[in-house]
Design an enzyme around this catalytic site. Structure first.
Site, PDB file in Angstrom:
ATOM      1  N   ASP A  66       0.822  -1.220   0.000  1.00 25.34           N
ATOM      2  CA  ASP A  66       0.000   0.000   0.000  1.00 25.34           C
ATOM      3  C   ASP A  66       0.851   1.263   0.000  1.00 25.34           C
ATOM      4  OD1 ASP A  66      -2.123  -1.699   0.014  1.00 25.34           O
ATOM      5  OD2 ASP A  66      -2.962  -1.014   1.914  1.00 25.34           O
ATOM      6  N   ARG A  90       1.085   7.116  16.896  1.00 28.25           N
ATOM      7  CA  ARG A  90       0.944   8.046  15.772  1.00 28.25           C
ATOM      8  C   ARG A  90       1.651   9.381  15.974  1.00 28.25           C
ATOM      9  NH1 ARG A  90       0.590   3.957  12.815  1.00 28.25           N
ATOM     10  NH2 ARG A  90      -1.473   3.080  12.406  1.00 28.25           N
ATOM     11  N   ASP A 117      -6.640   7.210  12.571  1.00 24.58           N
ATOM     12  CA  ASP A 117      -5.203   7.457  12.410  1.00 24.58           C
ATOM     13  C   ASP A 117      -4.909   8.680  11.574  1.00 24.58           C
ATOM     14  OD1 ASP A 117      -4.312   5.484  14.073  1.00 24.58           O
ATOM     15  OD2 ASP A 117      -4.398   3.946  12.533  1.00 24.58           O
ATOM     16  N   SER A 142      -7.408  -6.184   8.852  1.00 25.57           N
ATOM     17  CA  SER A 142      -6.341  -5.203   8.777  1.00 25.57           C
ATOM     18  C   SER A 142      -5.588  -5.165  10.103  1.00 25.57           C
ATOM     19  CB  SER A 142      -6.986  -3.852   8.480  1.00 25.57           C
ATOM     20  OG  SER A 142      -6.151  -2.801   8.853  1.00 25.57           O
TER      21      SER A 142
END
Lengths: 405, 405, 405, 405
Positions: B16, B98, B127, B181
């Site tokens: 990705d 993050r 996110d 995921s």
């Protein structure tokens, strides 16, 4: 202060409250009314009646009541709507029972024309506070007698001597001192004191009374489904049950799987820290199940507000302020949130754990259409998120600009 | 808006972000700098370098960094001082990583003269918010590109076609879609989407990646002692360890005993509910241990204030406001409380549970002398409790009098 | 997205919303329904009807309503039960009107089969958020059109040109730009923008519209008594009045004495700070009066809980979350506290100040007997205070002992 | 309990504390150390020294100290950083002085080898709690003597008789009873009791001692500019002043304009409500000025968090918990927010009001560019607001959909 004329005593039928009964008569020359309640502590009540009679209490002055349904319906369940945990861990099993006992003490005092109530809680604990705050709130003119704070029977030896002087039968196993102190009701069993006083020492297995150890629990998980309506549990595996029946059933399940044991040090309202070992088998399952059903039926705004206020609510109950305006206000807030908390939580019980593995509800707010990684047919426009972030960031960017000036 | 000239991309080396890399070059004609960080996700970083080189990124534009110590020391540990749990359950394993990634993206942008940063988070999740709020806070003039919100590669087929057109190697197992995921770092592994989208269905065992099932965990408990200083864990069984070493060690212990699995439905900041399965083996042990040491070293007033503010603090982290004044203010409050949070918690690990069984500290506030059922040598005068209760009851009695007027 | 077929527009009859009316027809080819409400802004409504007719709106599509009683009874009064102040100062006069307008927009849309609603708020302010959140909450499928965010009429010149092209009459005084922007309703008048944009400059006197300056106010104080029941004002100087009548009367009183002016800089929900000048003459008196009656009828526990939650409640209203579960939960909490908030507050109005000088209530909790410096006939035992303090001090003493170890 | 050997007494030099001085000697046969502090109460200290000498206190046992700067710098200013108001109105003028006096009492006890401290607060008020909690926190082994709770001098007649027996001079105006009780320091003067005990009666003008009535205040407004650094006031009209100088100056200004009078009924920590009349002229100006400078320098997130925690912080100070971990934690949070609270607030003083009319700061977060109604040169994209609203509305829409199911 003049002596009370008639006193309603929270009476268990045990040695300590029997001594109190006689001490009240001796000390104040007053008439004693005994009140013994079944809150699910797992003891027969009739022996308490016999004991009271034996100690000379008039039959019309002996009150024996089964309060289990009222306890769970009007005290335990409202508290569980809040997911209440004191200091992040304690399910408040003792705290929540005291206001109900105090309420009945006051009501019986009013019914019998008594001018005082008495309880057997010591002067170091929280329970004295809970009993007395509740009693004063419900009857501001009542007098409360707490013999442990008053009398001179300050050692085991003196207590036994007093019992013997007053013809109070002493069970053989009460001659020595209990290795720890116990309180029990339908929600939990607590143990504290003596062998538990060193918080660095693991609690011995024999302290635990209504749960098997996780090690002894079955090697195979068991699944259970709990149904909810308006935030309260109403069924197990599809079977409708009354509040007390339901909690009783969950206690069996939890006890069998070693669920709900907790060993902690807590901060008492009276200022010192104490170590307690609690067993709340059914309550632990119930809390997990309630959080599970809330997770799909409660809006985030509602849920977060509840979470922020929960510690305060739990503290109020722990400290004995059940019958206070602020507890009632918080309850109104919490209850307002529960209207659509309906559906079923599926849990796996295994070796001390009650894990939510599924939740479903006709009132679910979970929208697969919105959350899906797949095509959502326009339910959500990802470009909106860009604006959402930009606007949320604006004040942070203004701060960042200032920092760089 | 004009095109960015140079973009720093949070690059995993996977399919990705490789597509994003090429898409950025194609779409904006810009130079791409890749940033790949080791946050303990358990993957080698060198393949990411190779992949970036293969895709034509200049060597000086490839940043590969081991951030594990910084991650645990400056992000995970401060958060654990707060006992942070989002919605009562989630240990914030993704959320807390993050801001660190965003911080490095911005710093690298400044170091390389890039005018934008880019990330691979989708437009439906939290996110994107966390990356972007942090980036904007740290550099209010930065531009953030979120390809998933912008591009037209809206299906797996289109993505793979784009990859083929751009000579991006596609691993065989990436041809099909992943059944769920995953995000991982030293604190946790999260799984969501696809097979997990029905919250009434139990998560299949194959979803779990770093913990054994409680059923498969050892039949014998294991004990561990965690040492704390100023609220942070510093040792395991007496051995001093750096933050990342310590968390790594706890992950091994927790993973082995099936600890730290949680399956929940949470409220996302962007408004919908989502179902996640989290594994936080070491963090779960750490939280229990921290609460354990706090239970004897933290005053009740301090502890309750922390508990009341914790949900807000957790929400801020979840929502991406790590670099905000209010998070910093709460952190100052929390850190002030931790000065004496020092000592050792002993835990029993068994079949999914991390249970505190002992705590000891040179800074303990637990006073056996005060709490004892035995003679306390005058440390506590039980008669004081009577006055304490009377005064606490006064306002309730005034209320009761009004109710009876 | 396809074009809306029928749009309900919040229509004031002024130039801007007339332009919007025409723009909606032009842009979307849709039918427009106008909704004009009397919220006490002090303007006639019939001219709005005439204007709408002139612009070609069908008579059955013109809604004109007097919402003053509903506004005060169902929005203003519930908010005043909370003593709501945003950022410690702002009485939320604009914020509280928006949900009611949105509610009627949605209801009229449903009644007329419209698929969209539209408003004249700009993209920089809070009002867009308030209108739209309320509309979406009440009808999740509604479409909201905010022309100021969409159109290309981005300057005064373009707006006037559009008006001329579309035969919209332009009052002479609207040719130039207003020196500031105004919003008014029964609760307040706000002014912002233009001449007020520099927060270091004192607001010019001509900005104020419904209060005289304190300097011009009478040199003699005026006294007023406001009666309350269940937390709501019900009478002035003994005369029972409906909610809107009462607030109207207080506005006259406050306006005459220069009461309720405030000049502040506030943090908007959309992230920037803005400067506003607000006049809330009646509301300022009402807030003081409500706090006054609460001071003798509300228990300390209830009052403090309300005070702690008030900023959150005010923020929710400011941000547009009137129709949210968390606002409703807080309202339930607040309303629960107001049952006995009954009695009379006496105030002195003078030169900008509304000062409480007396309060009396049949539900008073104030007990001269308890508080008196004189003999209290045993109502309060001062020795209880010693115990109260000793127990409250215990945890502090344990901390002190640790500090000295 | 054995008698204390040496007691440090908070000694004003007045009749009551002189009686206490003698009573301590008589009752306990102990040595008395007197401590008299200048906290800005506006009385000479030397007469207190003379009086103590006259009563036979040894010179080395007489402590007289000017604590004004410490009081304002370390107690008043930190509290004002929080904008603290108890029950929405009270500026805590008495509450904030008590911990400092207690601190010095304890320190002098340690310096002189005294084993007890004593104060002249009664058993019905808050001050006893504040003195004693502070003393116990700072020295857990200290003994505190509160003669009013202990002695039998329960009437004015008995007190005067005791004074005469012990050769304590009685000023003529002390023969009769004061019509109300007063406490004063640099921050405020409080009056309560006697003529003020009926809360429905307006306080008579003669109660006010350091402010003129608004009616008597000048007919012309006066403007003043207060400069701030890190949240603390540092200058008036450009002139740098020490904390105590600055507050003294503001008191003159406020007193002249009738600013800072408040008449309220408050909930005491000991449970009853009491009516107090407070004058806080300088503090009232300072609070307005501080909020003014915060309004442009404090981020919304920081400001709202402060506002939410303020009532708790104020309650802690009111209740006497200045020296508690939770107050210190909140202080750390508040202080963290004040780093950039810098600049100048301009106020208009007139007839009882201190109105902010301007604020300016080098650290301003107010951005004309962002807020302007004019062209903002792209600083803010109004389209972002659409996404912001849409995402904020999502959960409300999901709720709305459920309601319509």
């Amino acid at each position: 202060m003049s002596s009370p004329k008639k006193v309603v005593l929270a009476y268990s039928g045990g040695l300590d409250t029997s001594i109190i009964l006689k001490w009240l008569e001796t000390e104040y020359g007053c008439e004693v009314v005994t009140f013994t309640a079944d809150l699910g502590q797992g003891e027969e009540l009739e022996p308490a009646r016999k004991k009271a009679e034996l100690l000379g209490v008039k039959p019309e002055n002996i009150y024996i009541e089964d309060l289990r349904e009222e306890f769970v319906r009007d005290f335990v369940f409202p508290m569980f709507r809040a997911n209440a945990l004191y200091e992040g861990q304690y399910l408040l099993g003792t705290s929540i029972a005291r206001p109900l006992i105090a309420k009945r003490l006051v009501e019986i005092a009013e019914a019998t024309g008594a001018d005082a109530v008495a309880h057997g809680a010591t002067g170091k604990g929280n329970d004295q506070v809970r009993f007395e705050l509740a009693a004063y709130a419900l009857n501001p003119g009542i007098r409360v007698i707490a013999p442990w704070r008053e009398w001179s029977l300050t050692s085991r030896t003196k207590l036994l001597a007093f019992a013997e002087e007053n013809q109070i039968p002493i069970a053989k196993d009460k001659r020595g001192e209990a290795p720890f102190s116990v309180d029990a009701n339908l929600l939990h069993t607590s143990s504290e004191g003596k062998v538990l006083e060193d918080p660095s020492e693991e609690a011995p297995e024999y302290v635990y009374q209504r749960t098997v150890s996780p090690e002894s629990a079955p090697n195979t998980p068991e699944y259970v489904e709990i149904g909810f309506e308006r935030g309260d549990a109403v069924s197990i595996d599809g079977e409708k049950l009354s509040p007390a029946e339901l909690l009783t059933r969950l206690n069996v399940l939890g006890g069998r799987h070693g669920i709900g044991r907790i060993d902690l040090v807590e901060g008492r309202f009276v200022g010192m820290k104490s170590r307690g070992v609690y067993e709340t088998p059914g309550g632990t399952i119930l809390l997990a199940a309630h959080r599970g059903i809330e997770s799909i039926t409660l809006d985030r705004g509602a849920a977060h507000l509840k979470d922020e206020l929960m510690p305060r609510y739990a503290e109020l109950i722990y400290n004995g302020f059940w019958f206070s305006p602020e507890r009632e206000m918080l309850q109104a807030l919490i209850d307002t949130s529960q209207e659509h908390v309906e559906g079923t939580t599926r849990l796996k019980l295994y070796k001390g754990m009650a894990s939510v593995v599924g939740r479903s509800s006709p009132k679910s707010l979970y929208s697969e259409q919105h959350v899906t990684f797949e095509d959502d047919a326009g339910a959500y426009d990802q470009k909106d998120a860009a604006g959402f972030i930009k606007i949320n960031a604006l004040r942070l960017r203004l701060l960042g600009m200032r920092a760089r000036r």
